[in-house]
Design an enzyme around this catalytic site. Structure first.
Site, PDB file in Angstrom:
ATOM      1  N   HIS A   1       0.857  -1.193   0.000  1.00  0.00           N
ATOM      2  CA  HIS A   1       0.000   0.000   0.000  1.00  0.00           C
ATOM      3  C   HIS A   1       0.890   1.238   0.000  1.00  0.00           C
ATOM      4  O   HIS A   1       1.628   1.461   0.959  1.00  0.00           O
ATOM      5  CB  HIS A   1      -0.900   0.019   1.234  1.00  0.00           C
ATOM      6  CG  HIS A   1      -1.846  -1.132   1.277  1.00  0.00           C
ATOM      7  ND1 HIS A   1      -3.113  -1.075   0.730  1.00  0.00           N
ATOM      8  CD2 HIS A   1      -1.707  -2.388   1.763  1.00  0.00           C
ATOM      9  CE1 HIS A   1      -3.707  -2.253   0.893  1.00  0.00           C
ATOM     10  NE2 HIS A   1      -2.877  -3.072   1.514  1.00  0.00           N
TER      11      HIS A   1
ATOM     12  N   LYS B   1      -7.600  -6.850  -8.135  1.00  0.00           N
ATOM     13  CA  LYS B   1      -7.735  -7.161  -6.707  1.00  0.00           C
ATOM     14  C   LYS B   1      -9.197  -7.337  -6.328  1.00  0.00           C
ATOM     15  O   LYS B   1     -10.018  -6.461  -6.574  1.00  0.00           O
ATOM     16  CB  LYS B   1      -7.119  -6.020  -5.889  1.00  0.00           C
ATOM     17  CG  LYS B   1      -7.274  -6.173  -4.377  1.00  0.00           C
ATOM     18  CD  LYS B   1      -6.368  -7.231  -3.796  1.00  0.00           C
ATOM     19  CE  LYS B   1      -6.661  -7.496  -2.334  1.00  0.00           C
ATOM     20  NZ  LYS B   1      -5.609  -7.141  -1.433  1.00  0.00           N
TER      21      LYS B   1
ATOM     22  N   HIS C   1      -1.811 -12.360   1.669  1.00  0.00           N
ATOM     23  CA  HIS C   1      -1.557 -12.319   3.121  1.00  0.00           C
ATOM     24  C   HIS C   1      -2.256 -13.449   3.884  1.00  0.00           C
ATOM     25  O   HIS C   1      -3.126 -13.207   4.707  1.00  0.00           O
ATOM     26  CB  HIS C   1      -1.898 -10.963   3.732  1.00  0.00           C
ATOM     27  CG  HIS C   1      -3.178 -10.320   3.256  1.00  0.00           C
ATOM     28  ND1 HIS C   1      -4.382 -10.978   3.232  1.00  0.00           N
ATOM     29  CD2 HIS C   1      -3.430  -9.071   2.797  1.00  0.00           C
ATOM     30  CE1 HIS C   1      -5.310 -10.148   2.781  1.00  0.00           C
ATOM     31  NE2 HIS C   1      -4.753  -8.992   2.515  1.00  0.00           N
TER      32      HIS C   1
END
Ligand code: DOR
Ligand code: ZN
Length: 346
Positions: free
Chosen positions: A15, A99, A174
């Protein structure tokens, strides 16, 4: 081993934000990393090729002179995403993934997907052209316990999707659970999984025992110790399924240290030293390069980087700034809570 040399690494989940925050955090990544997959959850999100092109230009404009860095752009999947725009984005070479945020799963995800059936035409096009889908793998149903949201996502969303579209290339972003580790291990070459630095270091006790530690709060939230151990085993296994995605996610302290604190750990500054420490502890320093610099490019079908980075284990511990300061306010750097002796010597 007291020195390790690895190919220059990439961060497959980052990010960077925008504006003043972008300017402050970008050098923290570009100092060590050659490329990064740039998350599109800005306000408003990066939805179209046009948005991604403009954001890419802002990132390049914020890069300090002399630094070399390639942002690998992503599009934020919405129920209105046009498959033709996604195809153009992939063909442009600028956009490397799309995404999926389930609506409400995390920071700035309200424009995300509520009903997966609405985006099937986009996913079919991505499967056809080989463009990866990065998934925030958590269900958002309020009846599902937050510690179970990843495992439930795998069973009720990811696995059915992979059965419906086996050609779709998917990154489980993640991962935080042994279920995530196991599911990625069993997958085909179309499946990869990123692991963050912080999930190799903290479990849920670090967040909650002895007082709440907002700077350890991120999403997916860190789980029990057995899950952290499974992640360490996966990351250091040498398996090409797993690669580094730091999910370094800066928020100003005022929003972290808050009655309703934002999710995100800011690890760009010290990630490489922390990873060397973890891999050293696991007796796997020879596998660090695979995790940081080889497996990700292989999944994304990109060349590996040419340059190298050296890490050196010294008697004195690393000292990192407690905070970095942006015009938007201070951002606390992730502190592991133990001394780390692996210094990056460029
Ligand atoms: O901890 C997180 N922070 N997890 C996410 O999924 C989003 C990120 C952010 O953008 O702050
Ligand atoms: Zn993220």
């Amino acid at each position: 081993m007291s020195t390790v040399t690895i190919r220059r690494p990439d961060d497959w989940h980052l990010h960077l934000r925008d504006g003043a925050m972008l300017e402050t955090v970008l050098p923290e990544t570009a100092r060590h990393f050659a490329r990064a997959i740039i998350m599109p959850n800005l306000v408003p999100p990066v939805v179209t090729l046009e948005d991604a092109t403009a954001y890419h230009a802002r990132i390049m404009a914020a890069l300090p002179p002399g630094m070399v860095f390639e942002p690998l752009m992503t599009l934020y999947l919405t129920e209105g995403t046009d498959p033709a725009d996604v195809a153009r984005a992939a063909a442009s070479g600028l956009v490397k993934a799309v995404k999926l945020y389930p609506a409400g799963a995390t920071t700035n995800s309200h424009s995300g997907v509520r009903d997966l059936t609405k985006v099937i035409p986009v996913l079919e096009e991505m499967a056809r052209i080989g463009l990866p889908l990065c998934t925030h793998g958590e269900v958002t149903d309020s009846h599902v316990d937050i510690f179970d949201r990843e495992a439930v996502f795998i069973d009720t969303v990811l696995d059915p999707l992979r059965r419906r579209l086996p050609e779709l290339r998917i990154v489980m972003e993640h991962i935080t659970t042994e279920e995530g580790v196991a599911y990625a291990a069993e997958g085909s070459d179309n499946l990869g999984a990123t692991i963050t630095t912080h999930h190799l270091i903290i479990n849920r006790n670090h967040i909650l025992a002895g007082g709440i530690k907002p700077h350890y709060y991120c999403l997916p939230v860190a789980k029990r110790e057995k899950h952290r151990l499974a992640l360490r085993k996966a990351a250091t296994s040498g398996s090409p399924r797993y690669f580094l995605g730091t999910d370094s996610a800066p928020h100003v302290d005022a929003l972290k240290e808050h009655a309703c604190g934002c999710a995100g750990c800011f690890t760009a500054t010290n990630t490489l030293s922390l990873l060397a420490h973890v891999f050293d502890e696991e007796g796997a320093l020879d596998r660090l390069e695979g995790f940081t610099s080889l497996h990700g490019p292989a999944f994304y079908r990109l060349p590996v980087n040419e340059g190298t980075i050296q890490l050196e284990k010294r008697a004195e511990p690393c000292i990192w700034p407690e905070k970095i300061h942006s015009e938007a306010g201070p951002v606390t750097v992730f502190q592991p809570g133990f001394p780390v002796h692996w210094h990056v010597v460029l």
